[in-house]
Design an enzyme around this catalytic site. Sequence first.
Site, PDB file in Angstrom:
ATOM      1  N   GLU A 169      40.236  40.145  46.193  1.00  0.00           N
ATOM      2  CA  GLU A 169      41.493  39.697  46.787  1.00  0.00           C
ATOM      3  C   GLU A 169      42.518  40.808  47.036  1.00  0.00           C
ATOM      4  O   GLU A 169      43.618  40.776  46.487  1.00  0.00           O
ATOM      5  CB  GLU A 169      42.130  38.628  45.895  1.00  0.00           C
ATOM      6  CG  GLU A 169      41.261  37.421  45.682  1.00  0.00           C
ATOM      7  CD  GLU A 169      42.013  36.256  45.031  1.00  0.00           C
ATOM      8  OE1 GLU A 169      43.174  36.444  44.633  1.00  0.00           O
ATOM      9  OE2 GLU A 169      41.427  35.167  44.925  1.00  0.00           O
ATOM     10  N   GLU A 373      35.187  32.134  44.355  1.00  0.00           N
ATOM     11  CA  GLU A 373      36.140  31.461  43.464  1.00  0.00           C
ATOM     12  C   GLU A 373      36.599  30.173  44.121  1.00  0.00           C
ATOM     13  O   GLU A 373      36.884  30.157  45.329  1.00  0.00           O
ATOM     14  CB  GLU A 373      37.406  32.289  43.199  1.00  0.00           C
ATOM     15  CG  GLU A 373      37.237  33.416  42.244  1.00  0.00           C
ATOM     16  CD  GLU A 373      38.549  34.138  41.948  1.00  0.00           C
ATOM     17  OE1 GLU A 373      39.631  33.495  41.944  1.00  0.00           O
ATOM     18  OE2 GLU A 373      38.486  35.356  41.726  1.00  0.00           O
TER      19      GLU A 373
END
Length: 471
Positions: A169, A373
């Site tokens: 991320e 995720e």
Amino acid sequence: MGRMTRRFPEGFVWGSATAALQIEGAAHEDGRGDSIWDVFCREHPERIFEGATPEVACDHYHRYLEDVELMRRFGHNGYRLSLSWPRLFPNGDAAANPKGFDFYDRLFDALAAAGVAPNVTLYHWDLPQALGARGGWEDPDTVERFADYAEACFRRFGDRVSLWATLNEPSWSTLHGYLTGIHPPGRTEPRAAVLASWHLLKAHARAARIGHEVVPGSRIGIALNLSPIHPATDSDADRKAATIADGILNRWFLEPVLLGRLPEDTVALYESCGILPSMGASDLEGGLVDFLGVNYYFPNHASADAGETAFALNNSGRKEDASAFALAGLFRFVRNPKGRYTDWAWEIDPAGLEQLIVRVHGLRPGLPVYVTENGIGLQDRVVDGEVQDDARILFVREHLEAVGRALDQGANVRGYYMWALVDNFSWVNGFKKRYGFFHVDHATQARTPKKSASWFRDVALANGLTDNRAT
Ligand code: BGP
């Protein structure tokens, strides 16, 4: 078992995810150095819910065998984890810490023995403090240090790891590290944010080139937090605001790794603000991914009504604590009046996952995608030895159904890692926000399988969803 309503492709990976800083603990043991997060939590307890720290976290460093055994017993055939850079290179320089490497050797061997395939992220936000002190991701030298660190990991673990993600991320970490200042290093400077994000993109490309060279046949990707960004209304202004936000938060990261180029409109925006970093023609070379890791939690709704810049993150789990994200003159995220929300004000919208995967498939048809995720933070409690987390079962079921619809449209989804294996240190949310399949009592470190863990085991073993809803 119930009637099968959705069968997943053969070889589908069923697992969960964690990150080193959030679970390992043993912060000062066996030569580990500080990361920027260790220092930030020590120096700014007021910024972390209840002043929590990752010093002990889930004590996974000592309990990894128990945790791997839980994966095996509960039907996981994959596990997404990250390596701790400051455990392997405590000062971020060339001096390796042999005991750190030994730990991951033991972990990978245990995973292999349990039949659980690792998907390994090199950088999940725990930058060695020594590098942070020298400018962190604003400093071009951090890219060089990352390349050396990545090479050492590929060489040592490449025989047992075939799926690698360079970064976790980069959008979220640069945004909160350099623009909102909510994460370390706590900077609030758009120029710094764009520069740091650019260095992260360069670091990704460098590491991918090295990995392919050092471990031929390795599959190298990246885990991006993606969020569909809808215009708050049908107005032209809101549509434009949504496109701008999508460029800054999604496309700035997505396009380089899928298409090898930056989005023109976002480049033009940064240029017009005078914050576009200087870029070398070959900086992104080698950065095309072999798979994309999609981290998905919530969508956003953009309004053009953005008079002031404002940032706030609900880190308390109290519904009345608002979140805010607005960049003056560009966009402001607003609440969806029809949305379902978690206690931390994250909207629950399974269709968003389908939209994102289909979008990736449109940009790179057939590219392997892993949901690296996806999960929900709840305030789970053990009652009579059990955790009845029906809300998590519903959340995961609905998102797996969304993955199924993306598969129907031709997307090549290869696996799903629920966030998270165990309740863990949830960054600025401390320990209140629980995500695990396994409840962790942070006083005793006792693990208790939640109802969702058993439900997921049945899904994994059947390789599909059945109409036995269990909730
Ligand atoms: C992602 C991170 C994870 C994880 C998750 C949940 O952004 O990659 O590390 O923590 O979000 O977020 P949070 O713990 O802040 O609720």
